[in-house]
Design a protein around this motif. Structure first.
Motif, PDB file in Angstrom:
ATOM      1  N   GLN A  82      12.077  21.013  35.167  1.00 30.27           N
ATOM      2  CA  GLN A  82      13.201  21.936  34.986  1.00 30.27           C
ATOM      3  C   GLN A  82      14.073  21.976  36.241  1.00 30.27           C
ATOM      4  O   GLN A  82      13.585  21.761  37.355  1.00 30.27           O
ATOM      5  CB  GLN A  82      12.662  23.345  34.679  1.00 30.27           C
ATOM      6  CG  GLN A  82      11.939  23.411  33.337  1.00 30.27           C
ATOM      7  CD  GLN A  82      11.165  24.704  33.157  1.00 30.27           C
ATOM      8  OE1 GLN A  82      10.805  25.355  34.142  1.00 30.27           O
ATOM      9  NE2 GLN A  82      10.908  25.072  31.918  1.00 30.27           N
ATOM     10  N   ASP A 136      17.453  22.981  27.880  1.00 35.69           N
ATOM     11  CA  ASP A 136      16.505  23.907  28.497  1.00 35.69           C
ATOM     12  C   ASP A 136      16.054  23.395  29.859  1.00 35.69           C
ATOM     13  O   ASP A 136      15.883  24.184  30.790  1.00 35.69           O
ATOM     14  CB  ASP A 136      15.293  24.117  27.582  1.00 35.69           C
ATOM     15  CG  ASP A 136      14.411  25.241  28.104  1.00 35.69           C
ATOM     16  OD1 ASP A 136      14.937  26.355  28.287  1.00 35.69           O
ATOM     17  OD2 ASP A 136      13.220  24.969  28.388  1.00 35.69           O
ATOM     18  N   ASP A 137      15.864  22.098  29.975  1.00 37.34           N
ATOM     19  CA  ASP A 137      15.480  21.548  31.280  1.00 37.34           C
ATOM     20  C   ASP A 137      16.502  21.949  32.338  1.00 37.34           C
ATOM     21  O   ASP A 137      16.164  22.202  33.497  1.00 37.34           O
ATOM     22  CB  ASP A 137      15.428  20.015  31.236  1.00 37.34           C
ATOM     23  CG  ASP A 137      14.342  19.491  30.321  1.00 37.34           C
ATOM     24  OD1 ASP A 137      13.423  20.256  29.993  1.00 37.34           O
ATOM     25  OD2 ASP A 137      14.434  18.313  29.929  1.00 37.34           O
ATOM     26  N   LEU A 152       9.906  20.905  24.144  1.00 41.38           N
ATOM     27  CA  LEU A 152       9.809  22.353  24.337  1.00 41.38           C
ATOM     28  C   LEU A 152       8.636  22.738  25.236  1.00 41.38           C
ATOM     29  O   LEU A 152       8.398  23.922  25.475  1.00 41.38           O
ATOM     30  CB  LEU A 152       9.657  23.045  22.975  1.00 41.38           C
ATOM     31  CG  LEU A 152      10.809  22.788  21.988  1.00 41.38           C
ATOM     32  CD1 LEU A 152      10.491  23.387  20.621  1.00 41.38           C
ATOM     33  CD2 LEU A 152      12.111  23.367  22.526  1.00 41.38           C
ATOM     34  N   SER A 158      19.923  26.585  28.089  1.00 35.85           N
ATOM     35  CA  SER A 158      19.593  26.719  26.661  1.00 35.85           C
ATOM     36  C   SER A 158      20.369  27.857  26.001  1.00 35.85           C
ATOM     37  O   SER A 158      20.614  27.824  24.801  1.00 35.85           O
ATOM     38  CB  SER A 158      18.092  26.925  26.490  1.00 35.85           C
ATOM     39  OG  SER A 158      17.679  28.024  27.256  1.00 35.85           O
ATOM     40  N   ARG A 159      20.791  28.816  26.798  1.00 36.27           N
ATOM     41  CA  ARG A 159      21.540  29.924  26.195  1.00 36.27           C
ATOM     42  C   ARG A 159      22.887  29.467  25.647  1.00 36.27           C
ATOM     43  O   ARG A 159      23.483  30.142  24.818  1.00 36.27           O
ATOM     44  CB  ARG A 159      21.760  31.041  27.225  1.00 36.27           C
ATOM     45  CG  ARG A 159      20.544  31.950  27.381  1.00 36.27           C
ATOM     46  CD  ARG A 159      20.822  33.048  28.360  1.00 36.27           C
ATOM     47  NE  ARG A 159      21.210  32.496  29.666  1.00 36.27           N
ATOM     48  CZ  ARG A 159      21.680  33.229  30.675  1.00 36.27           C
ATOM     49  NH1 ARG A 159      21.798  34.539  30.539  1.00 36.27           N
ATOM     50  NH2 ARG A 159      21.998  32.678  31.811  1.00 36.27           N
ATOM     51  N   THR A 184      16.995  17.951  28.829  1.00 38.60           N
ATOM     52  CA  THR A 184      17.478  18.740  27.693  1.00 38.60           C
ATOM     53  C   THR A 184      18.262  19.944  28.228  1.00 38.60           C
ATOM     54  O   THR A 184      18.260  20.224  29.432  1.00 38.60           O
ATOM     55  CB  THR A 184      16.302  19.257  26.851  1.00 38.60           C
ATOM     56  OG1 THR A 184      15.551  20.177  27.662  1.00 38.60           O
ATOM     57  CG2 THR A 184      15.396  18.122  26.403  1.00 38.60           C
ATOM     58  N   LYS A 206      14.611  20.128  19.192  1.00 36.01           N
ATOM     59  CA  LYS A 206      13.501  21.051  18.947  1.00 36.01           C
ATOM     60  C   LYS A 206      12.176  20.329  18.813  1.00 36.01           C
ATOM     61  O   LYS A 206      11.181  20.934  18.401  1.00 36.01           O
ATOM     62  CB  LYS A 206      13.789  21.856  17.672  1.00 36.01           C
ATOM     63  CG  LYS A 206      14.966  22.802  17.845  1.00 36.01           C
ATOM     64  CD  LYS A 206      15.368  23.439  16.529  1.00 36.01           C
ATOM     65  CE  LYS A 206      16.636  24.276  16.738  1.00 36.01           C
ATOM     66  NZ  LYS A 206      17.411  24.411  15.520  1.00 36.01           N
ATOM     67  N   SER A 239       6.254  23.636  28.233  1.00 38.46           N
ATOM     68  CA  SER A 239       6.598  24.452  29.403  1.00 38.46           C
ATOM     69  C   SER A 239       6.469  23.682  30.712  1.00 38.46           C
ATOM     70  O   SER A 239       6.982  24.115  31.729  1.00 38.46           O
ATOM     71  CB  SER A 239       5.698  25.680  29.449  1.00 38.46           C
ATOM     72  OG  SER A 239       4.344  25.252  29.510  1.00 38.46           O
TER      73      SER A 239
END
Lengths: 200, 1002
Positions: free
Chosen positions: B909, B877-878, B903, B882-883, B875, B898, B905
């Protein structure tokens, strides 16, 4: 101005810019693309744009996705809904066609460098293409003037039947430039096996 | 040199003027041109030609066609060595070299015959029952031996020296089979003007007519029809061609054996040609196949199907035996008995029926055939060939033999259990359920055979005249369905008068039991797979009653002959065990290929270097001239590295990467996907497909964008430049150019039809040259004609147009290396000229060639994501991006991204990894484990890519690590299970080089 370099220049004989292979039963040669543009019109503007483009080119608007229309200089292929691929023997086609789209009626994209044109002709032209393309090339089904978009050995092609009494069976094949060398190799290797059918 | 002791002095369709020499198991023989290997072996008195699959029992020639279960031989030698070819289908050629197979040390003395003595322990499914213990892992031990013992023949490991090709073909009417019905159908269809293709698996046209005596009535008819077809412009005849598969929409696979009848294919010709035939209508005139009757010892060499014996007499001039017994339950075998007698054999005919057909019996007796009514073969005797049969009275009502029997010496036993229409191609298509014809005791094509038209014996019509008439009608019908005009008055101008109609009905008969009514041993049903009637009984006892279970449990019908001579008997025997009718047992599904087909024919020319086409960039030849090594990336050939003398890949890429960082490098990036996006709604469109915003992007500015899939996973990334108010130039990764283009087209054509946007692939239109490094601007400034490339006029992510050395260019200031960089685009036909211009201009600035291996190392140092991280499972974020995802607008994937699981943690990553020991070498793919934890399972993550970093002077890697960002500063173990290494690595930010981006902005 720098010369446009053929994707097949390495296949050509020394001093030639474009390759030719000739045999009594088959010949294929690279022809210059001239210019090639994609013209699309928004659905509600299609008729208007078609008429204008036809007027500029002096070519009747194609009515089907199979039959190309053209004259000595320009050829129009309807390749998708509201979309033409227009090949021309002359450069700067976009300059003359852009006014047809005035008023946000559609788009024009230049593609003249993206394709290589190879003419395949001779008595065995059909047999050669049949080695690769899953299209019925019988003149009764695919007569002169018609075109198809298909693929040979994973390579996208537009095949236009340009047969005539003078030239006999003849096809203009447009292939993506990056595939041109592979396609040429395919033609050569397929040709080598042609004409030796023992039982067909 | 053996003499042809069984060759008749007359007859046959062989060319007696052309002698042919061949060898079998090293022995030299002679035959004639026109023989098959089988007919030539029979002519030379060779009876034992093979050993059976499981029990290694002696086997001979059983049929005369593609249904042959026994006579499998290995043909040729060296690279053309080919096992499991049917002797009945091999055309004899001078120098043919055939060998027996599945025997050791020789065909005559096969030690593996011990399996036959052990047969009580080797029944169906024996290995499932006996090889599972005593421990759970026993099977692993046995498997090796079982697999070694299994299989027929040995394939060559040498490269195939022959060529193959594929041809696409089209026709109105395809007629499969050139027997009386097929010829008749082809002629009728051709007369309407339809394009007709007639396909015949043999070398000669005629099918069953070729088994008729030479010079008979049908010869003239046959010649006439062939001449008619050959003279027609609209007819193509394919000989030595087998329609092996029927597929959707009238597509058929046909393999034409162009050169198999020659010692080797002629120069410049193919060995086999694969025809992909598309027929508007198809007539199956595929005839019928004779069935055997099972009895004890029914597999001995010298036992043949009666129809095959006719074929050997009349087509090949071979008398397979001089003392013959014919065992039948129907009229057809009488002709065999008569012709055997006329050829000089003494013949006894055992007809299981109570009453023999009067006229046929009379005709047979006239030529000396001894006809025994209500008689059956109880047992065949002999060791390696048949020596005698035991005949017994047979009661058709009870299906039992009498207690007394008599022995009749013989060297040939002809068996006919009736005929089954051959409609395998129709059965391959499924759909139409065959019907059971009680009179024929056979399945016939069902009524709803809408996909194909069936003609002749394939419908269950077995008399020649009926087949001709039926073929004529069906041929006309096929043409009519193709909209060809069929004149009502056209008579059947293809009459052929033959009196071969059956006068008495067939007696369904599948197996002759012992005198006591019990099952007998060595009563084979599937000859190729050594399946006996006892195996079928066993399958029934053990609950494998379904025909599909029967097939798999016993392997009946699963050999290369697909059980063509076995299936009907097996169904009947299972029906008997279950006490149901044959149709209630059902039939299994036939699947392509109808006969074994060489893999080479499927591959055609698409093999080796031409397996897939290669895509070349406009600068490819320049790279070649300058010593580049190329790497296949997808189907592109990309300049991988440019070695200096003595350099290997490792040394070259380290040098190239270091040179670029210290000076400037030039990289061919023409393979990037490029899409022209135009229209008044183009900004809105991009806003929806990218996670970040696009509406505010000024003209002549580029922006990095990321697309998600619908499910929230990252799909692709790239830069898009606003060329004009309504015109954008999008780039994608090389690998995803096609998928992204397809996705955009899909969205515009089906989801957002209201948007006025057009997308056009321009990947091939534009060549792209990247120059990157501290001195990139110097080089660029020397190249451009009329463009200000200063930082002020062409800032980071800026775009300009103009010319460079007279070549039109579009310059975008972007970088993949982290250095000051530009991508220069030009129409592809100028690509090489532009590249050369830049290269020449850069010589003063120490510009260096840089391949994609170095580019990969540079991107690792910079920490850019690429295909090895955009795996479809990561994703935004991974990947630490994500920004970039806008919170002010929806975009594809924004909702499903989402999801709770995405999501968490502890998701893997994107991290950087640096070796703790500067001398350690990292490899992509290593798994990451916490130190002290056993390196079992999938670990906490993995190295997606690794390289030596000239900047860090050690190996670094990028990777995906569970909860990776929180682990920065910790040490993990990179475990490479292949090299068996464990290397401590420090978890870091992925941005090893210039994390603030000052170089690129400078």
């Amino acid at each position: 101005m720098v010369e446009v370099r053929s994707a097949l220049v390495s296949m050509a004989s020394e001093n030639d810019l474009r390759p030719v292979i000739e045999r009594p039963d088959i010949c294929f040669q690279e022809l210059p693309v001239g210019d090639l543009v994609s013209v699309s019109a928004w659905p509600d503007c299609f008729v208007d744009v078609s008429e204008k483009v036809s007027g500029v080119l002096g070519v009747k608007t194609p009515e089907t996705y199979r039959v190309a229309s053209g004259n000595d200089v320009h050829t129009m292929y309807m390749v998708a809904p509201h979309r033409f691929l227009i090949a021309s023997e002359v450069q700067e086609l976009s300059v003359s066609l852009l006014p047809c789209l005035d008023g946000d009626k559609g788009t024009l994209t230049e593609l003249g460098h993206s394709r290589t044109r190879i003419r395949i002709h001779g008595p065995n032209a059909r047999a050669l293409l049949a080695r690769g393309v899953a299209i019925d090339l019988d003149p009764a089904v695919f007569p002169s003037g018609e075109f198809v978009q298909s693929a040979i050995h994973h390579m996208w092609l537009l095949i236009h039947n340009v047969s005539s009494e003078q030239e006999g069976d003849a096809y203009d094949v447009y292939v993506l430039r990056s595939f041109a060398v592979s396609f040429w190799h395919w033609l050569v290797s397929s040709m080598e096996l042609l004409g030796n059918e023992t039982s067909a | 040199m053996s003499s042809e002791i069984s060759r008749l002095a007359y007859g046959g369709r062989i060319n007696r003027g052309e002698r042919v020499s061949f060898t079998f198991d090293g022995r030299k023989f002679q035959g004639f041109c026109g023989d098959t290997l089988a007919s030539a072996l029979l002519a030379n008195g060779v009876r034992l030609v093979a050993r059976s699959f499981k029990y290694h029992r002696p086997r001979g020639i059983y049929t005369a066609g593609s249904e042959e279960p026994n006579a499998l031989v290995t043909l040729r030698s060296g690279a053309r060595h080919e096992p499991n070819t049917q002797a009945t289908m091999i055309e004899l050629f001078d120098g043919l070299d055939a060998k027996s197979q599945n025997c050791w040390p020789s065909l005559n003395h096969d030690m593996m015959i011990v399996n036959d003595y052990l047969s009580p322990f080797l029944s169906a499914g024996f290995y499932y029952k006996t090889m599972m213990g005593p421990t759970r892992k026993s099977w692993m031990f046995y498997e090796h031996f079982i697999r070694n013992a299994a299989g027929m023949g040995v394939a060559t490991t040498e490269d195939d020296p022959d060529q193959y090709e594929k041809v696409n073909a089209f026709c109105d009417v395809m007629v499969v089979g050139s027997g009386p019905a097929g010829l008749s159908a082809a002629c009728a269809a051709a007369k309407t003007g339809a394009r007709v293709v007639l396909v015949e698996q043999s070398a000669d046209i005629g099918g069953a007519l070729l088994s008729e005596p030479v010079g008979g009535a049908c010869d003239a008819w046959l010649t006439q029809r062939v001449q008619e077809l050959e003279a027609a412009d609209n007819v193509q005849i394919l000989k030595r061609a087998t329609v092996f598969g029927a597929y959707d929409h009238g597509v058929f696979g046909i393999v034409e054996r162009v050169g198999d009848h020659l010692k080797e294919p002629l120069s410049g010709t193919v060995r086999q040609r694969m025809w992909v035939m598309r027929a508007r209508q198809t007539v199956l005139a595929t005839g019928a196949q004779e069935r055997p009757i099972a009895f004890s010892g029914n597999d001995l060499p010298g036992i043949m199907l009666a129809g095959a014996v006719r074929c050997y007499i009349n087509q090949y001039g071979v008398l397979p035996g001089r003392h013959a017994v014919v065992f039948t339950n129907n009229d057809s075998a009488y002709t065999t008995a008569i012709e055997l007698a006329e050829a000089g054999a003494d013949v006894t005919l055992a007809d299981a029926r109570t009453l023999a057909p009067t006229e046929l019996k009379s005709r047979a007796e006239t030529v000396g055939v001894k006809v025994l009514e209500a008689t059956a073969v109880l047992k065949a005797k002999g060791r390696k060939v048949i020596r005698s049969v035991e005949l017994a009275d047979f009661d058709a009502d009870s299906g039992r033999t009498g207690q007394s029997s008599k022995s009749v010496e013989c060297d040939l036993l002809c068996v006919s259990g009736g005929w089954s229409p051959s409609f395998h191609l129709l059965a391959q298509r499924g759909g139409s359920k065959p019907a059971f014809d009680q009179n024929l005791a056979a399945f016939v094509p069902g009524d709803e055979t809408s996909e194909f038209l069936i003609a002749g014996a394939a419908t269950g019509q077995f008399d020649t005249q009926g087949c001709v008439e039926n073929g004529h009608q069906v041929g006309r019908e096929a043409a009519k369905l193709c909209a060809f005009e069929v004149s009502d008055g056209a008579s059947c101008a293809v009459e052929l008068e033959m009196d071969d109609k059956w006068s008495e009905p067939l007696l369904p008969l599948w197996e002759i039991l012992g005198k006591d009514g019990d099952k007998v041993k060595k009563s084979f049903v599937d000859l190729q797979h050594d399946v006996t009637s006892l195996d079928i009984a066993l399958a029934h006892r053990e609950g494998y009653e379904s025909v599909e279970h029967l097939k798999r449990y016993t392997t009946l019908g699963m050999a290369s002959d697909q059980g063509k001579t076995a299936n009907m008997q097996a169904l009947a025997l299972m029906a008997d065990h279950r006490g149901v009718s044959i149709p209630d047992v059902g039939i299994t599904t036939f699947r392509p290929p109808f006969t074994p087909t060489a893999i080479g024919a499927f591959a055609g020319k698409d093999a080796g270097a031409t397996l897939v086409p290669r895509r070349l960039t406009p600068m490819h030849e320049w790279h070649e001239r300058h010593g580049a090594r190329f790497l296949e990336t997808g189907i592109w050939d990309r300049a991988w590295y440019y070695p200096k003398p003595g350099e290997n890949l490792d040394a070259a890429y380290r040098r190239e990467a270091a040179e670029l960082r210290s000076s400037v490098g030039i990289i061919d990036v023409s393979t990037l996907g490029k899409i022209d996006v135009q229209g008044p709604d183009a900004a809105e469109f991009l806003n929806r497909v990218y996670v970040n915003g696009w509406k505010t992007l000024p003209v002549n500015k580029a922006r990095y964008g990321i697309m998600l899939r619908d499910d929230g996973m990252v799909f692709d990334d790239g830069t898009t430049t606003r060329i004009a108010e309504d015109h954008y130039f999008m780039t994608t990764t090389t690998a995803s150019a096609g998928p992204v283009m397809s996705k955009l087209e899909y969205l515009l054509q089906t989801i957002w039809t209201d948007l006025k946007v057009q997308v056009t692939s321009v990947t091939d239109q534009w060549a792209a040259v990247a120059i990157s490094g501290p001195r990139a601007r110097d080089v660029l400034a020397r190249v451009v004609d009329d463009i200000d490339v200063s930082n002020e006029h062409l800032p980071f992510m800026g775009a300009v147009h103009g010319t460079a050395g007279g070549i039109p260019v579009r310059i975008i200031r972007i970088t993949f290396t982290g250095e000051l960089g530009y991508e220069i685009y030009t129409p592809a036909g100028y690509g090489e000229a532009l590249w050369d211009t830049v290269y020449q201009a850069g010589e003063g600035s120490d510009l260096k060639l840089c391949g994609i291996e170095a580019l990969g190392a540079l991107r690792i140092e910079k920490g850019h994501v690429a295909g090895s991280e955009i795996t479809g499972r990561t994703t935004l974020d991974d990947l630490g991006l994500s920004r970039m995802g806008s919170t002010k607008k929806p975009y594809i994937g924004s909702v499903l991204a989402k999801r709770e699981a995405l999501l968490e943690s502890d998701r893997q990553q994107f991290v950087g990894l640096k070796v703790v020991d500067p001398k350690a070498v990292l490899k992509g793919g290593a798994l990451l484990f916490e130190p002290g934890k056993p390196p079992h399972g999938h670990g906490l993550g993995y190295l997606s890519v690794a390289a030596f970093s000239p900047v860090m002077d050690c190996y670094v890697a990028l990777g995906l690590l569970s909860g990776g960002r929180a682990r920065e500063g910790s040490v993990m173990h990179a475990v490479d299970a292949i090299d068996n290494t464990t290397i401590p690595v420090l978890v870091t930010s992925p941005h090893f080089y210039d994390p603030k981006g000052e170089k690129a902005h400078g």
